[in-house]
Design a protein around this motif. Structure first.
Motif, mmCIF file in Angstrom:
data_model
loop_
_atom_site.group_PDB
_atom_site.id
_atom_site.type_symbol
_atom_site.label_atom_id
_atom_site.label_comp_id
_atom_site.label_asym_id
_atom_site.label_seq_id
_atom_site.Cartn_x
_atom_site.Cartn_y
_atom_site.Cartn_z
ATOM 1 N N LEU A 11 0.832 -1.189 0.000
ATOM 2 C CA LEU A 11 0.000 0.000 0.000
ATOM 3 C C LEU A 11 0.876 1.253 0.000
ATOM 4 N N TRP A 12 0.423 2.264 -0.732
ATOM 5 C CA TRP A 12 1.122 3.553 -0.764
ATOM 6 C C TRP A 12 0.209 4.619 -0.191
ATOM 7 N N LYS A 13 0.740 5.363 0.777
ATOM 8 C CA LYS A 13 0.004 6.427 1.449
ATOM 9 C C LYS A 13 0.792 7.714 1.275
ATOM 10 N N LYS A 14 0.122 8.770 0.841
ATOM 11 C CA LYS A 14 0.779 10.068 0.699
ATOM 12 C C LYS A 14 0.062 11.086 1.556
ATOM 13 N N SER A 15 0.814 11.769 2.405
ATOM 14 C CA SER A 15 0.241 12.798 3.267
ATOM 15 C C SER A 15 0.582 14.175 2.716
ATOM 16 N N ASP A 16 -0.435 15.008 2.572
ATOM 17 C CA ASP A 16 -0.227 16.367 2.101
ATOM 18 C C ASP A 16 0.272 17.256 3.244
ATOM 19 N N GLY A 17 0.871 18.381 2.882
ATOM 20 C CA GLY A 17 1.346 19.306 3.892
ATOM 21 C C GLY A 17 2.582 18.783 4.596
ATOM 22 N N LEU A 18 2.870 19.341 5.768
ATOM 23 C CA LEU A 18 4.060 18.984 6.541
ATOM 24 C C LEU A 18 3.642 18.164 7.758
ATOM 25 N N THR A 19 4.128 16.937 7.812
ATOM 26 C CA THR A 19 3.775 16.021 8.903
ATOM 27 C C THR A 19 4.720 16.217 10.078
ATOM 28 N N PRO A 20 4.222 16.521 11.276
ATOM 29 C CA PRO A 20 5.105 16.631 12.443
ATOM 30 C C PRO A 20 5.863 15.326 12.676
ATOM 31 N N TYR A 21 7.141 15.448 13.007
ATOM 32 C CA TYR A 21 7.963 14.239 13.131
ATOM 33 C C TYR A 21 7.470 13.300 14.237
ATOM 34 N N PRO A 22 7.096 13.802 15.421
ATOM 35 C CA PRO A 22 6.596 12.857 16.440
ATOM 36 C C PRO A 22 5.378 12.065 15.964
ATOM 37 N N GLU A 23 4.521 12.710 15.173
ATOM 38 C CA GLU A 23 3.360 12.002 14.615
ATOM 39 C C GLU A 23 3.807 10.867 13.687
ATOM 40 N N ALA A 24 4.848 11.132 12.888
ATOM 41 C CA ALA A 24 5.361 10.103 11.992
ATOM 42 C C ALA A 24 5.945 8.930 12.777
ATOM 43 N N LEU A 25 6.700 9.234 13.835
ATOM 44 C CA LEU A 25 7.272 8.155 14.644
ATOM 45 C C LEU A 25 6.183 7.289 15.262
ATOM 46 N N ASP A 26 5.142 7.928 15.803
ATOM 47 C CA ASP A 26 4.062 7.165 16.430
ATOM 48 C C ASP A 26 3.351 6.281 15.403
ATOM 49 N N THR A 39 -1.962 -7.853 11.092
ATOM 50 C CA THR A 39 -3.227 -7.119 10.996
ATOM 51 C C THR A 39 -3.124 -5.876 10.121
ATOM 52 N N ALA A 40 -1.989 -5.685 9.451
ATOM 53 C CA ALA A 40 -1.830 -4.546 8.543
ATOM 54 C C ALA A 40 -0.954 -4.965 7.377
ATOM 55 N N SER A 41 -1.164 -4.308 6.246
ATOM 56 C CA SER A 41 -0.382 -4.588 5.043
ATOM 57 C C SER A 41 0.930 -3.806 5.045
ATOM 58 N N PRO A 42 1.930 -4.298 4.329
ATOM 59 C CA PRO A 42 3.144 -3.508 4.121
ATOM 60 C C PRO A 42 2.783 -2.155 3.513
ATOM 61 N N LEU A 43 3.573 -1.141 3.838
ATOM 62 C CA LEU A 43 3.203 0.220 3.475
ATOM 63 C C LEU A 43 4.441 1.048 3.147
ATOM 64 N N VAL A 44 4.336 1.853 2.092
ATOM 65 C CA VAL A 44 5.284 2.931 1.831
ATOM 66 C C VAL A 44 4.524 4.236 2.054
ATOM 67 N N TRP A 45 5.042 5.065 2.947
ATOM 68 C CA TRP A 45 4.360 6.295 3.339
ATOM 69 C C TRP A 45 5.194 7.488 2.879
ATOM 70 N N LEU A 46 4.630 8.331 2.027
ATOM 71 C CA LEU A 46 5.318 9.491 1.473
ATOM 72 C C LEU A 46 4.917 10.736 2.243
ATOM 73 N N VAL A 47 5.911 11.445 2.813
ATOM 74 C CA VAL A 47 5.626 12.622 3.626
ATOM 75 C C VAL A 47 6.680 13.695 3.369
ATOM 76 N N GLU A 48 6.370 14.905 3.855
ATOM 77 C CA GLU A 48 7.347 15.968 4.055
ATOM 78 C C GLU A 48 7.259 16.406 5.511
ATOM 79 N N HIS A 49 8.370 16.897 6.042
ATOM 80 C CA HIS A 49 8.397 17.385 7.418
ATOM 81 C C HIS A 49 8.739 18.875 7.450
ATOM 82 N N PRO A 50 8.366 19.557 8.526
ATOM 83 C CA PRO A 50 8.916 20.893 8.752
ATOM 84 C C PRO A 50 10.416 20.777 9.024
ATOM 85 N N PRO A 51 11.169 21.873 9.011
ATOM 86 C CA PRO A 51 12.622 21.773 9.203
ATOM 87 C C PRO A 51 12.982 21.188 10.573
#
Length: 227
Positions: A11-26, A39-51
């Motif tokens: 599965l490929w997931k793309k998040s718009d905007g800037l994803t906070p890093y702690p949210e990504a870690l969680d 209980t979940a499929s393999p995933l590639v998650w595409l994001v950008e972060h703030p600096p």
């Protein structure tokens, strides 16, 4: 949902905007655990972060300068200091490494890292950029068209928990390259960083995302499916 309900499509997931890093870690910690539980499929998650600056398990305090005072985080992945910011594509790769993934044999971390490197190299080739790896240097490199010198264009940093991968790769589309001056990137002082913008200012994040998806199956087997 049970293990039998999960097919091994990617599965490929793309998040718009800037994803906070702690949210990504969680999110990655939770999803990688669910992959392990079946209980979940393999995933590639595409994001950008703030600096931000993130520290891998080998990061040295003396390699962080941070003149702008950007937030810093302990990432828990391998590697040293890395910068993330707008204009840089993060691809977080969450796979069950206990099984075969395309050309990657089960439980072969070296082959997995090589697969990520080759994925990046093929992605960049699809965008008209010749890239390569170098012995003794982490990441993927190219010849910067402005300086004529070798420079890093992509970084890798992974973590594996119960044979499920998380974290992944970052590719510089058009980040603020001066922000990399706040660290010694991956502990390497002798070389700079570059971006796709220096090769072709017309390239967009969508172009990069499409190239990443097109290059994926040759190395990891499954055709990406949007979540």
């Amino acid at each position: 949902m049970t293990r039998n309900d999960i097919c091994e499509e990617i599965l490929w997931k793309k998040s718009d905007g800037l994803t906070p890093y702690p949210e990504a870690l969680d999110f990655m910690a939770t999803h990688s655990r669910q992959i392990h539980e079946g209980t979940a499929s393999p995933l590639v998650w595409l994001v950008e972060h703030p600096p931000i600056f993130t520290a891998g398990t080998s990061a040295r305090p003396e390699d962080l300068y941070n003149p702008h005072g950007y937030p810093t985080y302990s990432a828990g992945r391998g590697g040293q200091w890395t910068y993330h910011g707008p204009g840089q594509r993060l691809a977080y790769v969450m796979l069950n490494l206990g099984q075969q993934n395309g050309t990657i044999p089960p439980r072969d971390l070296r082959a997995f890292v090589k697969g990520l490197e080759h994925w990046i190299i093929e992605t960049l080739a699809r965008l008209g950029v010749e890239a390569f790896t170098r012995d003794g240097r982490i990441g993927v490199w190219t010849v910067d068209p402005l300086s004529g010198q070798e420079a890093k264009i992509a970084a890798l940093g992974i973590r594996v928990s119960r044979w499920v991968s998380w974290h992944g790769v970052s590719i510089n589309l058009d980040p603020a390259l001066d922000d990399f001056d706040g660290i010694v990137p991956c502990g390497i002082r002798e070389f700079g960083v570059t971006s796709l913008r220096r090769f072709n200012p017309a390239l967009t994040m969508q172009d990069l995302d499409e190239a990443l998806a097109a290059a994926w199956p040759a190395h990891f087997g499954s055709i990406p499916q949007e979540e």
